[in-house]
Design a protein around this motif. Structure first.
Motif, mmCIF file in Angstrom:
data_model
loop_
_atom_site.group_PDB
_atom_site.id
_atom_site.type_symbol
_atom_site.label_atom_id
_atom_site.label_comp_id
_atom_site.label_asym_id
_atom_site.label_seq_id
_atom_site.Cartn_x
_atom_site.Cartn_y
_atom_site.Cartn_z
ATOM 1 N N ILE A 78 51.336 79.635 91.921
ATOM 2 C CA ILE A 78 51.741 80.923 91.881
ATOM 3 C C ILE A 78 53.244 81.174 91.752
ATOM 4 O O ILE A 78 53.907 81.879 91.182
ATOM 5 C CB ILE A 78 51.505 81.730 93.320
ATOM 6 C CG1 ILE A 78 49.819 81.749 93.163
ATOM 7 C CG2 ILE A 78 51.818 83.063 93.389
ATOM 8 C CD1 ILE A 78 49.351 82.223 94.966
ATOM 9 N N TYR A 79 53.948 80.221 92.372
ATOM 10 C CA TYR A 79 55.355 79.869 92.505
ATOM 11 C C TYR A 79 56.056 79.845 90.980
ATOM 12 O O TYR A 79 56.714 80.242 90.291
ATOM 13 C CB TYR A 79 56.103 79.131 93.229
ATOM 14 C CG TYR A 79 57.550 78.835 93.224
ATOM 15 C CD1 TYR A 79 58.342 79.840 93.831
ATOM 16 C CD2 TYR A 79 57.942 77.739 92.812
ATOM 17 C CE1 TYR A 79 59.724 79.434 93.564
ATOM 18 C CE2 TYR A 79 59.519 77.545 92.512
ATOM 19 C CZ TYR A 79 60.209 78.452 93.032
ATOM 20 O OH TYR A 79 61.676 78.150 92.838
ATOM 21 N N LYS A 80 55.174 78.898 90.385
ATOM 22 C CA LYS A 80 55.575 78.415 88.844
ATOM 23 C C LYS A 80 55.387 79.543 88.061
ATOM 24 O O LYS A 80 55.986 79.907 87.202
ATOM 25 C CB LYS A 80 54.596 77.471 88.591
ATOM 26 C CG LYS A 80 54.797 76.677 87.129
ATOM 27 C CD LYS A 80 53.969 75.736 86.757
ATOM 28 C CE LYS A 80 54.260 75.240 85.446
ATOM 29 N NZ LYS A 80 53.029 73.889 84.904
ATOM 30 N N GLY A 81 54.333 80.498 88.346
ATOM 31 C CA GLY A 81 54.053 81.586 87.438
ATOM 32 C C GLY A 81 55.053 82.616 87.761
ATOM 33 O O GLY A 81 55.692 83.225 86.909
ATOM 34 N N ARG A 108 58.785 79.163 85.620
ATOM 35 C CA ARG A 108 59.259 77.659 85.528
ATOM 36 C C ARG A 108 58.610 76.906 84.301
ATOM 37 O O ARG A 108 59.124 75.887 84.007
ATOM 38 C CB ARG A 108 59.159 76.905 86.819
ATOM 39 C CG ARG A 108 59.926 77.496 87.754
ATOM 40 C CD ARG A 108 59.556 76.445 89.193
ATOM 41 N NE ARG A 108 59.872 75.157 89.070
ATOM 42 C CZ ARG A 108 61.200 74.616 89.345
ATOM 43 N NH1 ARG A 108 62.349 75.312 89.451
ATOM 44 N NH2 ARG A 108 61.549 73.318 89.244
ATOM 45 N N PHE A 109 57.511 77.242 84.024
ATOM 46 C CA PHE A 109 56.862 76.733 82.759
ATOM 47 C C PHE A 109 57.607 76.735 81.401
ATOM 48 O O PHE A 109 57.437 75.845 80.790
ATOM 49 C CB PHE A 109 55.301 77.268 82.512
ATOM 50 C CG PHE A 109 55.808 78.884 82.297
ATOM 51 C CD1 PHE A 109 55.760 79.179 80.998
ATOM 52 C CD2 PHE A 109 55.379 79.649 83.188
ATOM 53 C CE1 PHE A 109 55.783 80.526 80.702
ATOM 54 C CE2 PHE A 109 55.531 81.168 83.086
ATOM 55 C CZ PHE A 109 55.566 81.578 81.676
ATOM 56 N N GLU A 110 58.590 77.621 81.376
ATOM 57 C CA GLU A 110 59.194 77.924 80.253
ATOM 58 C C GLU A 110 60.353 76.595 79.958
ATOM 59 O O GLU A 110 60.760 76.394 78.756
ATOM 60 C CB GLU A 110 59.962 79.058 80.283
ATOM 61 C CG GLU A 110 59.398 80.286 80.046
ATOM 62 C CD GLU A 110 60.127 81.583 79.931
ATOM 63 O OE1 GLU A 110 59.685 82.389 79.167
ATOM 64 O OE2 GLU A 110 61.224 81.607 80.595
ATOM 65 N N ARG A 165 55.442 85.173 77.850
ATOM 66 C CA ARG A 165 55.885 85.074 79.316
ATOM 67 C C ARG A 165 55.041 85.809 80.212
ATOM 68 O O ARG A 165 54.581 85.241 81.222
ATOM 69 C CB ARG A 165 57.294 85.487 79.293
ATOM 70 C CG ARG A 165 57.788 85.162 80.640
ATOM 71 C CD ARG A 165 59.415 85.358 80.855
ATOM 72 N NE ARG A 165 59.920 85.029 82.154
ATOM 73 C CZ ARG A 165 61.160 85.167 82.464
ATOM 74 N NH1 ARG A 165 62.137 85.609 81.697
ATOM 75 N NH2 ARG A 165 61.462 84.643 83.871
ATOM 76 N N PRO A 166 54.720 87.119 80.111
ATOM 77 C CA PRO A 166 53.821 87.932 80.953
ATOM 78 C C PRO A 166 52.397 87.452 81.280
ATOM 79 O O PRO A 166 51.747 87.204 82.177
ATOM 80 C CB PRO A 166 54.173 89.359 80.723
ATOM 81 C CG PRO A 166 54.561 89.343 79.449
ATOM 82 C CD PRO A 166 55.452 87.908 79.053
ATOM 83 N N VAL A 167 51.942 87.045 80.080
ATOM 84 C CA VAL A 167 50.672 86.560 79.938
ATOM 85 C C VAL A 167 50.661 85.199 80.786
ATOM 86 O O VAL A 167 49.675 84.943 81.414
ATOM 87 C CB VAL A 167 50.203 86.286 78.466
ATOM 88 C CG1 VAL A 167 48.798 85.493 78.252
ATOM 89 C CG2 VAL A 167 49.990 87.559 77.689
ATOM 90 N N ILE A 186 49.565 82.599 88.020
ATOM 91 C CA ILE A 186 49.168 83.337 89.381
ATOM 92 C C ILE A 186 47.600 83.549 89.613
ATOM 93 O O ILE A 186 47.324 83.437 90.959
ATOM 94 C CB ILE A 186 50.153 84.673 89.486
ATOM 95 C CG1 ILE A 186 51.496 84.485 89.309
ATOM 96 C CG2 ILE A 186 49.701 85.674 90.614
ATOM 97 C CD1 ILE A 186 52.387 85.877 89.110
ATOM 98 N N ALA A 187 47.051 84.045 88.503
ATOM 99 C CA ALA A 187 45.415 84.093 89.033
ATOM 100 C C ALA A 187 44.848 82.875 89.342
ATOM 101 O O ALA A 187 44.035 82.697 90.154
ATOM 102 C CB ALA A 187 44.965 84.808 87.792
ATOM 103 N N ARG A 188 45.209 81.635 88.565
ATOM 104 C CA ARG A 188 44.579 80.265 88.839
ATOM 105 C C ARG A 188 45.188 80.074 90.228
ATOM 106 O O ARG A 188 44.393 79.336 90.802
ATOM 107 C CB ARG A 188 45.127 79.376 87.857
ATOM 108 C CG ARG A 188 44.481 78.017 87.963
ATOM 109 C CD ARG A 188 44.741 77.179 86.660
ATOM 110 N NE ARG A 188 43.786 75.913 86.742
ATOM 111 C CZ ARG A 188 44.609 74.985 86.719
ATOM 112 N NH1 ARG A 188 45.933 74.771 87.059
ATOM 113 N NH2 ARG A 188 43.984 73.670 86.935
#
Length: 271
Positions: A161-164, A168-170, A184-186, A192-194
């Motif tokens: 959730i924090y990563k989303g 931070r994935f970027e 980015r929003p996708v 977050i859902a995962r």
């Protein structure tokens, strides 16, 4: 084959792995979304259930075989991430925790690939997804192990959730600027859902440990079913299902734009 050529082949294999994982999550999210909408064929399912659904399709054997190859590629890349640390997580407590998670992911996806391979050659357990042989988990030591696993899964869920939320994935992806506006929003929604699903799975593990019911361990399918059974459950399931579908898209974006270096020497160079 030179080392550079080998690294290039491993990189392609890893990208195929990200794509395979994307297909699985598109199926999981799509089926759950149909269930939330009350459409025929909708259901809550797990990675194994999604793969079984793919196997039932036209040319399912071919698709299933390609998924197995991709999952093995993903597992290999996860192992490289753990031991060679191309993302520069380091050897701090946090870094070792992340790398341990990568190793667990490698083992889990390898197990999924071997389960699928056994099923494909006719030596698997068919469509049964039930846990068996969990007598150990009903012992005191097993309950403790299950509780610890539940806590670890919950921590991982919050990390996702924090990563989303922080995108931070970027830092590990080279998404073209013309695609970043929608990507980015996708990706954030998917992660977050995962993470929410992982929180629920962690709770189910802790609950199983508390009740000494090791034979009723919950996974993705049970987590989605739990959402469906709540007040406004169809809305909750629909939102999370759409998020898991988005996570599948995120996996495809990783397949295309993830920085993959299988021969890195200096772990700090990708920070």
């Amino acid at each position: 084959m030179t080392q550079a050529e080998l690294d290039q082949q491993l990189g392609r294999w890893a990208r195929m792995g990200y794509g395979s994982r994307g297909v699985i999550y598109l199926v999981i999210g799509g089926l759950a979304l149909l269930a939330a909408l009350g459409e025929r064929g909708g259901q809550t399912t797990s990675s194994k259930g999604a793969m079984l659904k793919i196997l039932e399709q036209p040319f399912g054997n071919v698709l299933f075989f390609l998924l197995i190859i991709g999952l093995l590629g993903y597992s290999t890349w996860r192992a490289i991430q753990c031991f060679k640390d191309p993302d520069g997580h380091g050897s701090s407590g946090k870094g070792l925790a992340v790398r341990t998670g990568l190793l667990i992911s490698a083992v889990a996806h390898t197990a999924l690939a071997f389960w699928a391979a056994k099923l494909l050659i006719g030596a698997g357990s068919g469509g049964s997804l039930q846990n068996g042989g969990n007598g150990f988990l009903t012992t005191n030591l097993g309950q403790i192990a299950l509780g610890i696993a539940g806590i670890a899964v919950i921590v991982t869920g919050f990390a996702r959730i924090y990563k989303g939320a922080t995108a931070r994935f970027e830092k590990y992806m080279n998404i073209p600027s013309d695609k970043r506006r929608w990507a980015r929003p996708v990706c954030q929604f998917g992660l977050i859902a995962r993470g929410v699903v992982w929180l629920i799975i962690g709770w189910l593990l802790i609950k199983a440990a508390w009740l000494a019911s090791g034979g009723e361990i919950g996974g993705t399918s049970e987590a989605l079913a739990m959402l469906r059974d709540q007040s406004y459950g169809r809305w909750l399931l629909g939102i999370v299902a759409a998020g898991l579908f988005s996570f599948g898209i995120y996996c495809f974006l990783e397949a295309a734009y993830r920085r993959i270096n299988c021969s890195i020497v200096d772990p700090g160079q990708n920070r």
